[in-house]
Design an enzyme around this catalytic site. Structure first.
Site, PDB file in Angstrom:
ATOM      1  N   ASP A 186      -7.978  -5.360   0.046  1.00 47.74           N
ATOM      2  CA  ASP A 186      -8.521  -6.038  -1.129  1.00 47.74           C
ATOM      3  C   ASP A 186      -8.163  -7.510  -1.202  1.00 47.74           C
ATOM      4  O   ASP A 186      -8.799  -8.269  -1.924  1.00 47.74           O
ATOM      5  CB  ASP A 186      -8.065  -5.322  -2.398  1.00 47.74           C
ATOM      6  CG  ASP A 186      -8.787  -4.004  -2.551  1.00 47.74           C
ATOM      7  OD1 ASP A 186      -9.910  -3.926  -2.043  1.00 47.74           O
ATOM      8  OD2 ASP A 186      -8.226  -3.077  -3.141  1.00 47.74           O
ATOM      9  N   HIS A 218       0.843  -1.184   0.000  1.00 49.29           N
ATOM     10  CA  HIS A 218       0.000   0.000   0.000  1.00 49.29           C
ATOM     11  C   HIS A 218       0.878   1.233   0.000  1.00 49.29           C
ATOM     12  O   HIS A 218       1.933   1.230   0.640  1.00 49.29           O
ATOM     13  CB  HIS A 218      -0.928   0.028   1.219  1.00 49.29           C
ATOM     14  CG  HIS A 218      -2.064   0.970   1.048  1.00 49.29           C
ATOM     15  ND1 HIS A 218      -1.954   2.311   1.344  1.00 49.29           N
ATOM     16  CD2 HIS A 218      -3.306   0.779   0.554  1.00 49.29           C
ATOM     17  CE1 HIS A 218      -3.105   2.896   1.064  1.00 49.29           C
ATOM     18  NE2 HIS A 218      -3.939   2.003   0.576  1.00 49.29           N
TER      19      HIS A 218
HETATM   20  N1  CMC Z   1       4.368  -7.355  -5.125  1.00 50.26           N
HETATM   21  C1  CMC Z   1       5.716  -7.335  -5.287  1.00 50.26           C
HETATM   22  N2  CMC Z   1       6.492  -6.257  -5.089  1.00 50.26           N
HETATM   23  C2  CMC Z   1       5.862  -5.124  -4.740  1.00 50.26           C
HETATM   24  C3  CMC Z   1       4.467  -5.052  -4.550  1.00 50.26           C
HETATM   25  C4  CMC Z   1       3.713  -6.226  -4.747  1.00 50.26           C
HETATM   26  N3  CMC Z   1       2.388  -6.219  -4.570  1.00 50.26           N
HETATM   27  N4  CMC Z   1       4.109  -3.797  -4.198  1.00 50.26           N
HETATM   28  C5  CMC Z   1       5.244  -3.081  -4.177  1.00 50.26           C
HETATM   29  N5  CMC Z   1       6.308  -3.883  -4.491  1.00 50.26           N
HETATM   30  C6  CMC Z   1       7.727  -3.494  -4.502  1.00 50.26           C
HETATM   31  C7  CMC Z   1       8.067  -2.682  -5.752  1.00 50.26           C
HETATM   32  O1  CMC Z   1       8.537  -3.502  -6.793  1.00 50.26           O
HETATM   33  C8  CMC Z   1       9.130  -1.754  -5.223  1.00 50.26           C
HETATM   34  O2  CMC Z   1      10.347  -2.466  -5.159  1.00 50.26           O
HETATM   35  P1  CMC Z   1      11.746  -1.678  -5.397  1.00 50.26           P
HETATM   36  O3  CMC Z   1      11.838  -0.648  -4.312  1.00 50.26           O
HETATM   37  O4  CMC Z   1      12.766  -2.765  -5.279  1.00 50.26           O
HETATM   38  O5  CMC Z   1      11.653  -1.068  -6.759  1.00 50.26           O
HETATM   39  C9  CMC Z   1       8.702  -1.468  -3.778  1.00 50.26           C
HETATM   40  O6  CMC Z   1       7.916  -2.626  -3.384  1.00 50.26           O
HETATM   41  C10 CMC Z   1       7.868  -0.208  -3.626  1.00 50.26           C
HETATM   42  O7  CMC Z   1       6.814  -0.256  -4.583  1.00 50.26           O
HETATM   43  P2  CMC Z   1       6.133   1.030  -5.226  1.00 50.26           P
HETATM   44  O8  CMC Z   1       5.422   0.626  -6.463  1.00 50.26           O
HETATM   45  O9  CMC Z   1       7.158   2.118  -5.318  1.00 50.26           O
HETATM   46  O10 CMC Z   1       5.135   1.415  -4.075  1.00 50.26           O
HETATM   47  P3  CMC Z   1       3.892   2.324  -4.242  1.00 50.26           P
HETATM   48  O11 CMC Z   1       3.640   2.908  -2.906  1.00 50.26           O
HETATM   49  O12 CMC Z   1       4.031   3.263  -5.390  1.00 50.26           O
HETATM   50  O13 CMC Z   1       2.735   1.271  -4.652  1.00 50.26           O
HETATM   51  C11 CMC Z   1       0.862  -0.136  -4.625  1.00 50.26           C
HETATM   52  C12 CMC Z   1       1.697   0.892  -3.848  1.00 50.26           C
HETATM   53  C13 CMC Z   1      -0.411  -0.433  -3.829  1.00 50.26           C
HETATM   54  C14 CMC Z   1       0.435   0.441  -5.975  1.00 50.26           C
HETATM   55  C15 CMC Z   1       1.707  -1.419  -4.819  1.00 50.26           C
HETATM   56  O14 CMC Z   1       2.089  -1.962  -3.572  1.00 50.26           O
HETATM   57  C16 CMC Z   1       0.977  -2.471  -5.656  1.00 50.26           C
HETATM   58  O15 CMC Z   1       1.026  -2.406  -6.895  1.00 50.26           O
HETATM   59  N6  CMC Z   1       0.275  -3.462  -4.992  1.00 50.26           N
HETATM   60  C17 CMC Z   1      -0.513  -4.418  -5.703  1.00 50.26           C
HETATM   61  C18 CMC Z   1      -1.846  -3.796  -6.092  1.00 50.26           C
HETATM   62  C19 CMC Z   1      -2.784  -3.657  -4.905  1.00 50.26           C
HETATM   63  O16 CMC Z   1      -2.976  -4.593  -4.139  1.00 50.26           O
HETATM   64  N7  CMC Z   1      -3.416  -2.456  -4.792  1.00 50.26           N
HETATM   65  C20 CMC Z   1      -4.450  -2.200  -3.803  1.00 50.26           C
HETATM   66  C21 CMC Z   1      -4.097  -1.140  -2.822  1.00 50.26           C
HETATM   67  S1  CMC Z   1      -5.277  -1.137  -1.439  1.00 50.26           S
HETATM   68  C22 CMC Z   1      -6.773  -0.628  -2.147  1.00 50.26           C
HETATM   69  C23 CMC Z   1      -6.806   0.785  -2.562  1.00 50.26           C
HETATM   70  O17 CMC Z   1      -6.529   1.658  -1.726  1.00 50.26           O
HETATM   71  O18 CMC Z   1      -7.177   1.046  -3.710  1.00 50.26           O
END
Ligand code: CMC
Length: 431
Positions: free
Chosen positions: A366, A308
């Protein structure tokens, strides 16, 4: 707006700009950079808004490190336990918990707006038979501006109020109709003697050929799903609603923009993506392969339902949702379902794996909501529409707050330009 409590001086290129600092009622201090361009001639750069507050708001507070989510000060676990969705709607919209009389009046106002204009049925029929319910919802909610002309004037407080009630009341009807249409079943009209969640379940699962009795445990679980998704501060879809309506767009068009944003798999679409991923993994012995893929930088695969942007400790909504999942699965007797086994094992492995622990990637709301909705009999395509039904009150509350803000300005970010500089047009024969 919070009071200025301090200031910071930014020194660069032999210039000094003084930036006011505001202290919020909770959370980190905020540096006011509004005069930075006028006084310093520079922009700030923050593409994912990771360090940028786009507005001031008194509705929802999140402390991601501590796993705290408060609506108007009240913690989400207490609201999920002791309150119910329509009371939380009142709290978000008007700022305080209602008295019994006020709640009764609010519930009756919502209940009396659940039907949609009969002509809108024709509008549904224009969609392809197998349209994704989210596609239908984006279109139909946007089209509400064509059916409810008497509540599109954003300058009129009464019209804003009517539009808010209409959106909250009609969204379950629209979502269930989008569902019924996608599976070729007749639309089911709302029943005003049922509570919000029970009415929605009935509109989704009843058919004219037989009676449908709403199970109170399922209705309670549905109500909790709505409550846990009601608002979440300045997330992508809420910010979309704010940006769309900052131009003066009508509420129905603005909320349709929020629904479109919610659809993406990184946001509301994650509940559908999470369950589809569990099904794709299929059996417990396949999990290590998918964990390996999730860690591989060259593989775009992510564990859906994990991680998240704000919660870096745990998602407080997920805690309550997990409990609800146990209750529903117990009731429906689906403990031995293969998808569920994969979910439980995946959760265990990810919580122990150093990659996920170090990056603070916990199961989010989710991950569990998809499991509950699947057990209830919803197809995955309905997961995000259900999120949209719940989040409507959050969008509406934030929209109303923004419209009445005397400092309201159209949202207009700047950019760090990286394209070509000035060049003269070249005639086609000389290219
Ligand atoms: N699986 C594997 N690696 C992950 C994941 C994941 N689900 N989420 C983040 N990472 C890694 C990412 O590759 C990155 O690694 P590095 O620093 O080595 O490059 C690190 O963790 C940080 O990720 P980010 O994309 O910079 O983090 P963010 O804060 O921009 O993204 C997120 C948050 C929710 C978009 C992401 O965690 C994700 O894509 N999760 C899966 C989708 C999901 O479940 N979304 C629902 C969120 S809750 C409901 C809502 O509020 O809508």
């Amino acid at each position: 707006m919070a009071d200025k409590t301090n200031s910071a001086t930014l020194t660069f290129n032999n210039k000094q700009v003084e930036l006011p600092i505001y202290s919020p009622t909770a959370g980190p201090d905020v540096l006011d950079i509004r005069k930075l361009y006028a006084e310093g001639g520079v922009f700030t750069y923050d593409p994912g808004y990771t360090s940028t507050a786009s507005c001031d708001s008194a509705i929802t507070y999140i402390d991601g490190d501590e796993g705290v989510l408060l609506h108007r000060g009240y913690p989400i676990d207490q609201l999920a336990e002791k309150s119910h969705f329509l009371e939380v709607c009142y709290l978000l919209l008007y700022g305080e918990l209602p008295t019994a009389d006020l709640l009764e009046d609010f519930e009756s106002r919502v209940t009396n707006h659940t039907m949609i204009h009969e002509q809108m049925h024709m509008f549904f029929r224009g969609f392809r038979r197998d349209a994704h319910p989210m596609a239908t919802m984006v279109g139909v909610v946007g089209a509400m501006s064509a059916f409810y002309h008497d509540s599109t004037d954003i300058a009129d407080p009464w019209q804003r109020e009517v539009a808010s009630i209409r959106l909250i009341a009609k969204m379950p009807t629209i979502a269930s109709m989008a569902f019924k249409y996608s599976i070729g079943q007749p639309f089911v009209y709302p029943r005003n003697d049922l509570d919000y969640a029970s009415n929605f379940l009935r509109m989704c699962f009843s058919v004219p050929a037989e009676d449908y009795e709403v199970n109170p445990i399922l209705s309670r679980a549905m109500d909790r799903i709505f409550t846990l998704h009601a608002d979440h501060e300045q997330n992508a879809s809420t910010s979309t609603v704010r940006l769309a309506s900052s131009s003066g767009a009508n509420p129905f068009a603005s909320i349709a923009a929020g629904i479109a944003c919610l659809w993406g798999p990184a946001h509301g679409g994650a509940n559908q993506a999470a369950l589809e991923m569990l099904r794709e993994i299929g059996t417990v012995d396949q999990i290590p392969e998918y964990i390996k893929r999730a860690k591989d930088k060259d593989d775009p695969f992510r564990l859906m339902g994990f991680g998240h942007r704000v919660y870096k400790n745990f998602d407080p909504r997920a805690k309550v949702m997990k409990q609800s999942a146990d209750e529903v699965l117990d009731l429906l007797g689906v403990e031995n379902n293969e998808t569920l086994k994969v979910a439980k094992e995946l959760e265990k492995i990810a919580l122990e794996d150093p990659y996920f622990v170090e990056k603070k990637l916990y199961p989010n709301v989710d991950f569990y909501s998809g499991i509950i909705l699947d057990a209830m009999g919803f197809p995955t395509s309905m997961f995000t529409p259900i999120f949209a039904v719940a989040r409507t009150v959050g969008w509406v509350s934030q929209w109303k707050e923004m419209i009445t803000d005397p400092g309201l300005k159209i949202g207009r970010p700047r950019q760090l330009y990286t394209g070509p500089t000035y060049r003269d047009y070249v005639d086609v024969e000389r290219r």
